[in-house]
Design an enzyme around this catalytic site. Sequence first.
Site, PDB file in Angstrom:
ATOM      1  N   ASP A 147       0.817  -1.213   0.000  1.00  0.00           N
ATOM      2  CA  ASP A 147       0.000   0.000   0.000  1.00  0.00           C
ATOM      3  C   ASP A 147       0.851   1.264   0.000  1.00  0.00           C
ATOM      4  O   ASP A 147       2.027   1.253   0.380  1.00  0.00           O
ATOM      5  CB  ASP A 147      -0.874   0.041   1.261  1.00  0.00           C
ATOM      6  CG  ASP A 147      -2.005  -0.958   1.214  1.00  0.00           C
ATOM      7  OD1 ASP A 147      -2.027  -1.802   0.302  1.00  0.00           O
ATOM      8  OD2 ASP A 147      -2.866  -0.887   2.116  1.00  0.00           O
ATOM      9  N   HIS A 288       3.864  -2.224   3.131  1.00  0.00           N
ATOM     10  CA  HIS A 288       3.916  -0.883   2.544  1.00  0.00           C
ATOM     11  C   HIS A 288       5.267  -0.684   1.863  1.00  0.00           C
ATOM     12  O   HIS A 288       6.309  -0.680   2.540  1.00  0.00           O
ATOM     13  CB  HIS A 288       3.719   0.181   3.627  1.00  0.00           C
ATOM     14  CG  HIS A 288       2.374   0.094   4.305  1.00  0.00           C
ATOM     15  ND1 HIS A 288       2.103  -0.836   5.287  1.00  0.00           N
ATOM     16  CD2 HIS A 288       1.226   0.786   4.107  1.00  0.00           C
ATOM     17  CE1 HIS A 288       0.842  -0.689   5.677  1.00  0.00           C
ATOM     18  NE2 HIS A 288       0.285   0.277   4.973  1.00  0.00           N
TER      19      HIS A 288
HETATM   20 NI    NI Z   1      -2.559   3.002   3.280  1.00  0.00          NI
END
Ligand code: NI
Length: 333
Positions: A147, A288
């Site tokens: 993400d 991430h």
């Molecule tokens: Ni996010």
Amino acid sequence: MNERVSDRSYDWRTPAGLTLATLMLSLNACAPSDDYQKQSPVPTPTGSTETSDVPAVEIEPIEAPSPTDIPTEGYYVETSPADTTTSPEPSPQPTETEAPVEPSTTPAPTEDPTTPADINELTGLMPPEHSQTVDCMVQKCIALTFDDGPGPYTEDLIDHLAEYDAKATFFLVGDRVDNYETVVTDLRDGGHQIGNHTWDHDDLTTKTNQEAIDDIDQTSDEIEAVTGVRPEVMRPPYGATNQRIVDALGQPQILWSVDTQDWLYRDSDYVSSYVLQHASRGDIVLMHDIHKTSVDAVPEILAELTEQGYVFVTVDDLLGSDLEPGRYSQQEL
Ligand code: NI
């Protein structure tokens, strides 16, 4: 935020009739707001955080680093000089006057561009097809998801994944796409799936229906303009969603079943150990790629799980590409 995901109105099943498991809504999935950090105790690596909707899992203790580097502002706080490397690619040198064609008695061997990858390489237009050879009913599939990118480390991650022929899913933040167009097209060309993670990482539940729709549309427009492919799935920032947002957007919302909390524990060994201890068949793993420590954790994850017979696939490959609007976090296989 603590809505029950066992709400029977959500009986998500794939067309194959496979039950999709419980939704995990976690406030701290992405870097939290400042307010949240101030109010919230530092989670321990024993899984005792706000994942109350997920069945308790026995977790072997992992030596966790001291989370002294808790992000203090924003959700993408890590910057790098590499940010400056995303300047437009140099344009090809203008060709001079027509060069004489060398006489040749034997034609150079050329290969027919018969595969999608070949055609894509030639045209740069055709999106790669998702792997058609992976059958998650047979193989042990895991979906790694990343993400908040694209970012300065995403290109390294693409290289790591390519070494293992691993496919992943990237939920991109719209306003970052413009600065990383080459990275985004490389994601597409690498066969990875691209999803929508809103324009500026806002909590969609704070928006009106129309505001949420506009946010997602703006982001998908940006991604489509760069890749030629419109994202068909999205992930709500912070995992924050509800029935109203699901209905308003009318898209599959992909959550996760394994949360590395990599944004908090900026430690590659911790992140890789966490994944290796928790991820199993059918899981969707949240990481991430804006954090170097997370990207650096990936090679060990790929090596070890490949050794264990796992295959890394996109969300589409794991869940099926014809998902209905709703929330998905896992596939039980
Ligand atoms: Ni996010």
